[in-house]
Motif scaffolding. Structure first.
Motif, mmCIF file in Angstrom:
data_model
loop_
_atom_site.group_PDB
_atom_site.id
_atom_site.type_symbol
_atom_site.label_atom_id
_atom_site.label_comp_id
_atom_site.label_asym_id
_atom_site.label_seq_id
_atom_site.Cartn_x
_atom_site.Cartn_y
_atom_site.Cartn_z
ATOM 1 N N GLY A 109 0.821 -1.219 0.000
ATOM 2 C CA GLY A 109 0.000 0.000 0.000
ATOM 3 C C GLY A 109 0.846 1.256 0.000
ATOM 4 O O GLY A 109 0.550 2.230 -0.713
ATOM 5 N N PHE A 110 1.924 1.256 0.779
ATOM 6 C CA PHE A 110 2.814 2.415 0.825
ATOM 7 C C PHE A 110 3.465 2.664 -0.527
ATOM 8 O O PHE A 110 3.496 3.798 -1.016
ATOM 9 C CB PHE A 110 3.891 2.218 1.898
ATOM 10 C CG PHE A 110 4.944 3.287 1.871
ATOM 11 C CD1 PHE A 110 4.684 4.534 2.400
ATOM 12 C CD2 PHE A 110 6.180 3.057 1.285
ATOM 13 C CE1 PHE A 110 5.649 5.538 2.360
ATOM 14 C CE2 PHE A 110 7.142 4.034 1.239
ATOM 15 C CZ PHE A 110 6.885 5.293 1.776
ATOM 16 N N VAL A 111 3.982 1.607 -1.149
ATOM 17 C CA VAL A 111 4.659 1.760 -2.441
ATOM 18 C C VAL A 111 3.676 2.259 -3.498
ATOM 19 O O VAL A 111 3.994 3.172 -4.273
ATOM 20 C CB VAL A 111 5.324 0.432 -2.868
ATOM 21 C CG1 VAL A 111 5.764 0.469 -4.316
ATOM 22 C CG2 VAL A 111 6.510 0.131 -1.967
ATOM 23 N N LEU A 112 2.471 1.680 -3.531
ATOM 24 C CA LEU A 112 1.471 2.141 -4.500
ATOM 25 C C LEU A 112 1.101 3.598 -4.259
ATOM 26 O O LEU A 112 0.976 4.381 -5.204
ATOM 27 C CB LEU A 112 0.225 1.260 -4.440
ATOM 28 C CG LEU A 112 0.345 -0.115 -5.061
ATOM 29 C CD1 LEU A 112 -0.922 -0.927 -4.804
ATOM 30 C CD2 LEU A 112 0.620 -0.018 -6.544
ATOM 31 N N TRP A 113 0.905 3.963 -2.980
ATOM 32 C CA TRP A 113 0.533 5.338 -2.675
ATOM 33 C C TRP A 113 1.681 6.286 -3.010
ATOM 34 O O TRP A 113 1.505 7.285 -3.680
ATOM 35 C CB TRP A 113 0.143 5.483 -1.203
ATOM 36 C CG TRP A 113 -0.035 6.916 -0.806
ATOM 37 C CD1 TRP A 113 0.760 7.632 0.008
ATOM 38 C CD2 TRP A 113 -1.061 7.811 -1.255
ATOM 39 N NE1 TRP A 113 0.304 8.930 0.108
ATOM 40 C CE2 TRP A 113 -0.813 9.058 -0.656
ATOM 41 C CE3 TRP A 113 -2.151 7.681 -2.101
ATOM 42 C CZ2 TRP A 113 -1.626 10.158 -0.872
ATOM 43 C CZ3 TRP A 113 -2.968 8.786 -2.325
ATOM 44 C CH2 TRP A 113 -2.696 10.005 -1.710
ATOM 45 N N ARG A 114 2.859 5.975 -2.555
ATOM 46 C CA ARG A 114 3.996 6.887 -2.684
ATOM 47 C C ARG A 114 4.428 7.121 -4.126
ATOM 48 O O ARG A 114 4.756 8.233 -4.512
ATOM 49 C CB ARG A 114 5.172 6.335 -1.861
ATOM 50 C CG ARG A 114 6.393 7.199 -1.879
ATOM 51 C CD ARG A 114 6.175 8.438 -1.030
ATOM 52 N NE ARG A 114 7.373 9.240 -1.021
ATOM 53 C CZ ARG A 114 7.466 10.420 -1.638
ATOM 54 N NH1 ARG A 114 6.453 10.922 -2.266
ATOM 55 N NH2 ARG A 114 8.584 11.098 -1.597
ATOM 56 N N TYR A 115 4.452 6.060 -4.915
ATOM 57 C CA TYR A 115 5.036 6.174 -6.249
ATOM 58 C C TYR A 115 4.033 6.199 -7.389
ATOM 59 O O TYR A 115 4.407 6.500 -8.518
ATOM 60 C CB TYR A 115 6.050 5.043 -6.464
ATOM 61 C CG TYR A 115 7.195 5.141 -5.489
ATOM 62 C CD1 TYR A 115 8.142 6.147 -5.608
ATOM 63 C CD2 TYR A 115 7.291 4.265 -4.423
ATOM 64 C CE1 TYR A 115 9.175 6.271 -4.701
ATOM 65 C CE2 TYR A 115 8.321 4.380 -3.506
ATOM 66 C CZ TYR A 115 9.259 5.382 -3.650
ATOM 67 O OH TYR A 115 10.279 5.503 -2.743
ATOM 68 N N ARG A 116 2.783 5.895 -7.123
ATOM 69 C CA ARG A 116 1.810 5.885 -8.213
ATOM 70 C C ARG A 116 0.651 6.848 -7.967
ATOM 71 O O ARG A 116 0.351 7.692 -8.802
ATOM 72 C CB ARG A 116 1.284 4.471 -8.414
ATOM 73 C CG ARG A 116 0.351 4.358 -9.586
ATOM 74 C CD ARG A 116 0.152 2.922 -9.994
ATOM 75 N NE ARG A 116 -0.847 2.820 -11.026
ATOM 76 C CZ ARG A 116 -0.554 2.715 -12.303
ATOM 77 N NH1 ARG A 116 0.703 2.698 -12.680
ATOM 78 N NH2 ARG A 116 -1.513 2.624 -13.188
ATOM 79 N N LEU A 117 0.015 6.746 -6.800
ATOM 80 C CA LEU A 117 -1.190 7.538 -6.558
ATOM 81 C C LEU A 117 -0.904 8.940 -6.021
ATOM 82 O O LEU A 117 -1.571 9.898 -6.412
ATOM 83 C CB LEU A 117 -2.115 6.789 -5.595
ATOM 84 C CG LEU A 117 -2.596 5.437 -6.104
ATOM 85 C CD1 LEU A 117 -3.357 4.706 -5.020
ATOM 86 C CD2 LEU A 117 -3.460 5.609 -7.333
ATOM 87 N N ARG A 118 0.068 9.081 -5.131
ATOM 88 C CA ARG A 118 0.331 10.384 -4.533
ATOM 89 C C ARG A 118 0.782 11.427 -5.557
ATOM 90 O O ARG A 118 0.292 12.564 -5.523
ATOM 91 C CB ARG A 118 1.374 10.248 -3.415
ATOM 92 C CG ARG A 118 1.505 11.515 -2.589
ATOM 93 C CD ARG A 118 2.474 11.286 -1.430
ATOM 94 N NE ARG A 118 2.365 12.315 -0.432
ATOM 95 C CZ ARG A 118 3.044 13.454 -0.472
ATOM 96 N NH1 ARG A 118 3.867 13.701 -1.461
ATOM 97 N NH2 ARG A 118 2.893 14.337 0.490
ATOM 98 N N PRO A 119 1.686 11.086 -6.486
ATOM 99 C CA PRO A 119 2.062 12.101 -7.484
ATOM 100 C C PRO A 119 0.863 12.581 -8.312
ATOM 101 O O PRO A 119 0.754 13.780 -8.605
ATOM 102 C CB PRO A 119 3.084 11.380 -8.370
ATOM 103 C CG PRO A 119 3.670 10.336 -7.487
ATOM 104 C CD PRO A 119 2.545 9.889 -6.603
#
Length: 120
Positions: free
Chosen positions: A64-74
């Motif tokens: 979840g962190f990796v998806l949020w940090r590198y895909r969804l957050r930007p």
């Protein structure tokens, strides 16, 4: 209120999500108890499986962190910049929300640790 969930009030979506999680977890626990034969056997199996379940949750948190940090957050930050103030207020709220999520996850895991050590 429209038919599409994106048009529903956030509090309603949160309440329905919570209800769905409670019902689903109750059904899973009920099936597990019936398969294992008793509540005591279920509790014993959960105690034995606790370290593996912790590792499973850590993997899910990491994913979840990796998806949020590198895909969804930007994408989210880019969309916030379209606001009238350049997204400064919304970005501050986003950062606060991220911190709250971290606190909630930490509290959940501390409670699980407390239970695993025989507290409750």
């Amino acid at each position: 209120m429209g038919l599409h969930p994106r048009t529903w009030p956030p509090l309603l979506v949160a309440a329905l999500t919570f209800l769905l999680v409670v019902l689903l977890s109750g059904m899973i626990a009920s099936v597990a108890i019936s398969l294992l034969g008793s509540l005591t056997a279920f509790q014993s199996a959960m105690h034995v499986a606790a370290p593996w379940l912790f590792l499973w949750r850590c993997g899910l948190y990491g994913l979840g962190f990796v998806l949020w940090r590198y895909r969804l957050r930007p994408r989210t930050v880019a969309r916030l910049q379209d606001d009238q103030d350049g997204g400064q207020a919304a970005y501050a709220m986003l950062v606060r929300l991220e911190r709250h999520v971290l606190v909630v996850v930490a509290l959940i895991e501390l409670y699980n640790l407390y239970n695993w050590l025989g507290g409750a």
